[in-house]
Write a protein that holds these residues in place. Sequence first.
Motif, mmCIF file in Angstrom:
data_model
loop_
_atom_site.group_PDB
_atom_site.id
_atom_site.type_symbol
_atom_site.label_atom_id
_atom_site.label_comp_id
_atom_site.label_asym_id
_atom_site.label_seq_id
_atom_site.Cartn_x
_atom_site.Cartn_y
_atom_site.Cartn_z
ATOM 1 N N ASP A 261 17.135 120.750 -7.525
ATOM 2 C CA ASP A 261 18.363 120.855 -8.324
ATOM 3 C C ASP A 261 18.182 121.841 -9.463
ATOM 4 O OD1 ASP A 261 19.311 118.973 -6.624
ATOM 5 O OD2 ASP A 261 19.418 117.334 -8.085
ATOM 6 N N GLU A 262 16.952 121.892 -10.019
ATOM 7 C CA GLU A 262 16.710 122.777 -11.148
ATOM 8 C C GLU A 262 16.889 124.242 -10.745
ATOM 9 O OE1 GLU A 262 14.675 120.521 -10.009
ATOM 10 O OE2 GLU A 262 14.610 118.954 -11.558
ATOM 11 N N ALA A 263 16.420 124.589 -9.535
ATOM 12 C CA ALA A 263 16.566 125.966 -9.063
ATOM 13 C C ALA A 263 18.041 126.312 -8.885
ATOM 14 C CB ALA A 263 15.820 126.147 -7.741
ATOM 15 N N LEU A 264 18.799 125.353 -8.359
ATOM 16 C CA LEU A 264 20.237 125.578 -8.197
ATOM 17 C C LEU A 264 20.920 125.712 -9.549
ATOM 18 C CD1 LEU A 264 22.806 125.670 -6.474
ATOM 19 C CD2 LEU A 264 22.823 123.157 -6.524
ATOM 20 N N ASP A 265 20.570 124.834 -10.491
ATOM 21 C CA ASP A 265 21.173 124.892 -11.826
ATOM 22 C C ASP A 265 20.888 126.226 -12.499
ATOM 23 O OD1 ASP A 265 22.281 122.386 -11.656
ATOM 24 O OD2 ASP A 265 20.589 121.373 -12.601
ATOM 25 N N ALA A 266 19.651 126.714 -12.357
ATOM 26 C CA ALA A 266 19.269 127.963 -13.019
ATOM 27 C C ALA A 266 20.110 129.138 -12.533
ATOM 28 C CB ALA A 266 17.785 128.253 -12.773
ATOM 29 N N LEU A 267 20.430 129.156 -11.241
ATOM 30 C CA LEU A 267 21.224 130.260 -10.714
ATOM 31 C C LEU A 267 22.717 130.057 -10.949
ATOM 32 C CD1 LEU A 267 19.591 131.182 -7.281
ATOM 33 C CD2 LEU A 267 19.759 132.603 -9.305
ATOM 34 N N ALA A 268 23.170 128.797 -10.871
ATOM 35 C CA ALA A 268 24.614 128.535 -10.932
ATOM 36 C C ALA A 268 25.141 128.448 -12.362
ATOM 37 C CB ALA A 268 24.933 127.246 -10.183
ATOM 38 N N THR A 269 24.252 128.460 -13.345
ATOM 39 C CA THR A 269 24.694 128.346 -14.738
ATOM 40 C C THR A 269 24.542 129.688 -15.435
ATOM 41 O OG1 THR A 269 23.985 126.031 -14.763
ATOM 42 C CG2 THR A 269 24.415 127.066 -16.885
ATOM 43 N N ARG A 533 26.108 134.726 -8.446
ATOM 44 C CA ARG A 533 25.810 133.552 -9.277
ATOM 45 C C ARG A 533 27.106 132.887 -9.740
ATOM 46 N NH1 ARG A 533 21.920 134.908 -14.013
ATOM 47 N NH2 ARG A 533 22.247 132.659 -14.357
ATOM 48 N N GLN A 534 28.113 133.712 -10.080
ATOM 49 C CA GLN A 534 29.392 133.123 -10.455
ATOM 50 C C GLN A 534 30.030 132.406 -9.262
ATOM 51 O OE1 GLN A 534 32.961 135.572 -11.203
ATOM 52 N NE2 GLN A 534 33.005 134.662 -13.247
ATOM 53 N N TRP A 535 29.911 132.991 -8.069
ATOM 54 C CA TRP A 535 30.394 132.324 -6.845
ATOM 55 C C TRP A 535 29.663 130.997 -6.634
ATOM 56 C CZ3 TRP A 535 27.235 131.358 -2.550
ATOM 57 C CH2 TRP A 535 27.888 130.834 -1.430
ATOM 58 N N LEU A 536 28.358 131.008 -6.852
ATOM 59 C CA LEU A 536 27.561 129.801 -6.673
ATOM 60 C C LEU A 536 27.976 128.715 -7.654
ATOM 61 C CD1 LEU A 536 25.183 128.444 -5.205
ATOM 62 C CD2 LEU A 536 23.666 129.431 -6.934
ATOM 63 N N SER A 537 28.308 129.126 -8.890
ATOM 64 C CA SER A 537 28.722 128.123 -9.878
ATOM 65 C C SER A 537 30.002 127.430 -9.448
ATOM 66 C CB SER A 537 28.903 128.777 -11.255
ATOM 67 O OG SER A 537 30.026 129.655 -11.248
ATOM 68 N N GLY A 538 30.851 128.153 -8.708
ATOM 69 C CA GLY A 538 32.106 127.554 -8.246
ATOM 70 C C GLY A 538 31.919 126.563 -7.118
ATOM 71 N N ILE A 539 30.833 126.684 -6.322
ATOM 72 C CA ILE A 539 30.612 125.755 -5.198
ATOM 73 C C ILE A 539 29.358 124.909 -5.426
ATOM 74 C CG2 ILE A 539 31.746 127.307 -3.552
ATOM 75 C CD1 ILE A 539 28.833 127.874 -2.488
ATOM 76 N N LYS A 540 28.942 124.823 -6.670
ATOM 77 C CA LYS A 540 27.708 124.091 -6.971
ATOM 78 C C LYS A 540 27.760 122.658 -6.450
ATOM 79 C CE LYS A 540 24.946 122.390 -10.866
ATOM 80 N NZ LYS A 540 24.817 122.357 -12.341
ATOM 81 N N ASP A 541 28.875 121.964 -6.654
ATOM 82 C CA ASP A 541 28.984 120.572 -6.191
ATOM 83 C C ASP A 541 28.864 120.503 -4.678
ATOM 84 O OD1 ASP A 541 29.262 119.709 -8.761
ATOM 85 O OD2 ASP A 541 31.446 119.543 -8.706
#
Length: 874
Positions: A261-269, A533-541
Amino acid sequence: MTETKINTEADALRDVLAWSIERPAWQRDALRRLVAQGELADGDLAELTALCKDKTLAVQPLAEGDINAQQTGAPAVALKSIRGVQNVNALAEGQTLTFLPTGVTIVYGDNGAGKSGYVRILKRACRARTTRGKEETLLPNIYERQTGPQRADLEYCAGSQVQKAEWKNGEATDALLSEISVFDSRTANVHVEETNDLAYTPYPMKLLERLVNACKAVKQKLDEEIATIKAQTPKSISDPSCSASTATGALMEALSKNTKDEALDALATLTDEEIARFGELTSDFANDPKVTARRLRAQRHRLETLRSGLQTLALAIAPVNGARLAALTSDLATKKAAAVLAAQDLSKDEPLAGVGSETWRALWEAARAYSVAEAYPEKAFPHTDEAAHCVLCQQPLGENAAARLTRFETFVQDRTQQEAGSARQTLKDFREGLKGKAVPRVDFIEERQFLDDELGNTALAAAVRDFTVRAHWRLRAMLKANADVDIPAPSLAKCGLDTVIDALETRAGALLADDESEERKKLRSELDELKDRQWLSGIKDDVLAEIERLKSIAKLENALKDTRPNTITAKNTSLSEALITERLRARFAREIDHLNLAGLAIELTQAGSQHGVSRFKLSLIQSASRNAGDILSEGEYRCVALAGFMAELATNNSGSGIIFDDPVSSLDHLHREAIAGRLAEEGRTRQVIVFTHDLPFLFLLRNACTQVDDATQKTEIALRHVQKRQNRPGHCRNEAPDKAQSAAARLKTMRTHLANTRIQHDQDPDGTNWLIIARGLIDSLRQTWETAVEDAISPVLRTFASKVDTKGFAKLSAITQEDADTMRKHYGQCSVLLHKTSDAMSPSAPTPERIEEELDALETWLAGVTDRQSKIKP
């Protein structure tokens, strides 16, 4: 694990139990259910699937008490009685049903008489296999409130010892009772497969085969669950729109249950700066590069101007300027002190105090300015000629006044006074210089708006504001203290102005560079990274949900490993080699021959394997290519199933009892007679208990037990009767039913009944009670005359027999014409008496004496014929 030699089906079951200890927990639970139920329902499969998925759930593995199998070396076990039945169906309580320890016990009961209730108890207490849906549920009396557990008391012989056991529904009974076998063709090892092949599968192998099927069913459920989970993956995850070359693309490509989750958070934030940077780059590449470059350089120039002003402010609040303020203040103080001393010398002879003070000096300087500028512009100050007037009081100057003015000017022009004034001016000029370094409020507000709105760099605006406020705060403190202060000087370098200015120039240069230049490519790469990264933040959930799905799939795939049937099929193969022996094949062929299957020769052969499970086929010897299931009738199939059962019993060397529940249903007369003969033969060496509602079969079995010749010996036989009384089933009589009793036995019963009911006649000879009793006795008497005739001709032809015994033909010569006349006379009297008690307008019942006369006549007739026949040798 020590290898155990497998000789019998019971050995195989215990071997399966020992083998199962190393199987997955859910399979051990499945084995227990299969042993108890025969088949698995949908609910069982759902529960087993849950156990397969979650190894922390509690299971009930197969145990010794579940397998209910015979034991090698166990004593021969035979039932003696069953009594004390409570809360089983609607069976009457307080009844006792007894059995012969060796020989054939026939338990007869009409439909609804309660016979099946006793059978259900014995199926649960002894060794019987049941199949879900085929074994009736053991219900309590639905018309009465249950007052306790479903139970019964069993008495049995184990070798020479008599033992007692309590049976309770749902609880294990004495293990020795498992030595008694219950036959049911519905769960026999012989069965018709879907292909209509007649197959033979020993129960332990069938158990493992069903476990293989359970593995397949659980695997299918797990596969379906995996497919369902995979179908939940949104298109944004299965077909991501990000670039494969970015860090986001790499993460999506390698997405798995182990993705942190931390790796995902780092990219999506994205930070505020990164969001602003993304906006900058998007705008840069969306507009004309030259126009954008000019705008960027204009912004850079303004930032450079702002930086220059802030650098000036930073220099103003430097500690060195604080030290300079302190030094100038100290110098002024020193020189002021010297001037004060000089002023004290001046004022000591003056009439007014304060001459030489700061206030006084201000007044003096004002007077000087007035005199030079207006009163005496062409005269040196102070003007003390005779015509001169005082510039302060406007009075003509006297000699003393003129001298005083001259003395005061001399004092002012003194060196100490000059130095003090110079120090004061220097300090004032330095302070004014520092004040001039402050950023005007209007300029400050404009620059903040520029940074916030036009440049869009909120962080830089906040940093510049923080620096400016702290710098002004320190500057004010320094000016107020006229010295350095403890308030730390903020760092302009930390604001990031230099970085932003350089970045603006870099952006402008890159925009003006060639599309294939490294600068241009670097900016494009940076834009792609931020865009993904902005795209990833939109589909993070969605990505987090997909990781959870992947974890679930991984658990399910791990559970799938426990559904592989390889080990089970290997065990099935080893059991087949141990159980399907030449001895069993030979015994099976012999049993088929005993049951007289209309000349059909059937043998047990290897039929390969299916899904890894060994198969054995019952084939027609004369036509091996034809399916036996297509040829055999339902009755013949039941005979084959019975043959398999008897062959198994013969090969396991057990002499314990056997229980049959309606073994001849759907059979024709020939097969019934063959089975009756086979059961009578088996009853010569062990206990055989037969429950039946088939009266002809009762006679056939009784005849098979009692008929003897030079090659066979008589089989001991006992008849029992379960009947319904006053709408309550389960009443037991340890004698044959009336329809199966001899004439002599029925006569004895009627005499006893007449003696017991005579009181009804004595109390009310014309009453209804006696009328009913008398009618029943006369009807029974007429039926007994029919039985007496059957008994008289039984040496030649028995009831329901399929053949004539010519050896007894001579005994018929004992029957005379007089016997025939007597029989017709008294049989007719029964009809007359019945007519009087049934059809008359005013029925009158015969007296007990009259009935007894008819009983005496029958007894005399029967004794005479029996005596004469006994004297005739066949």
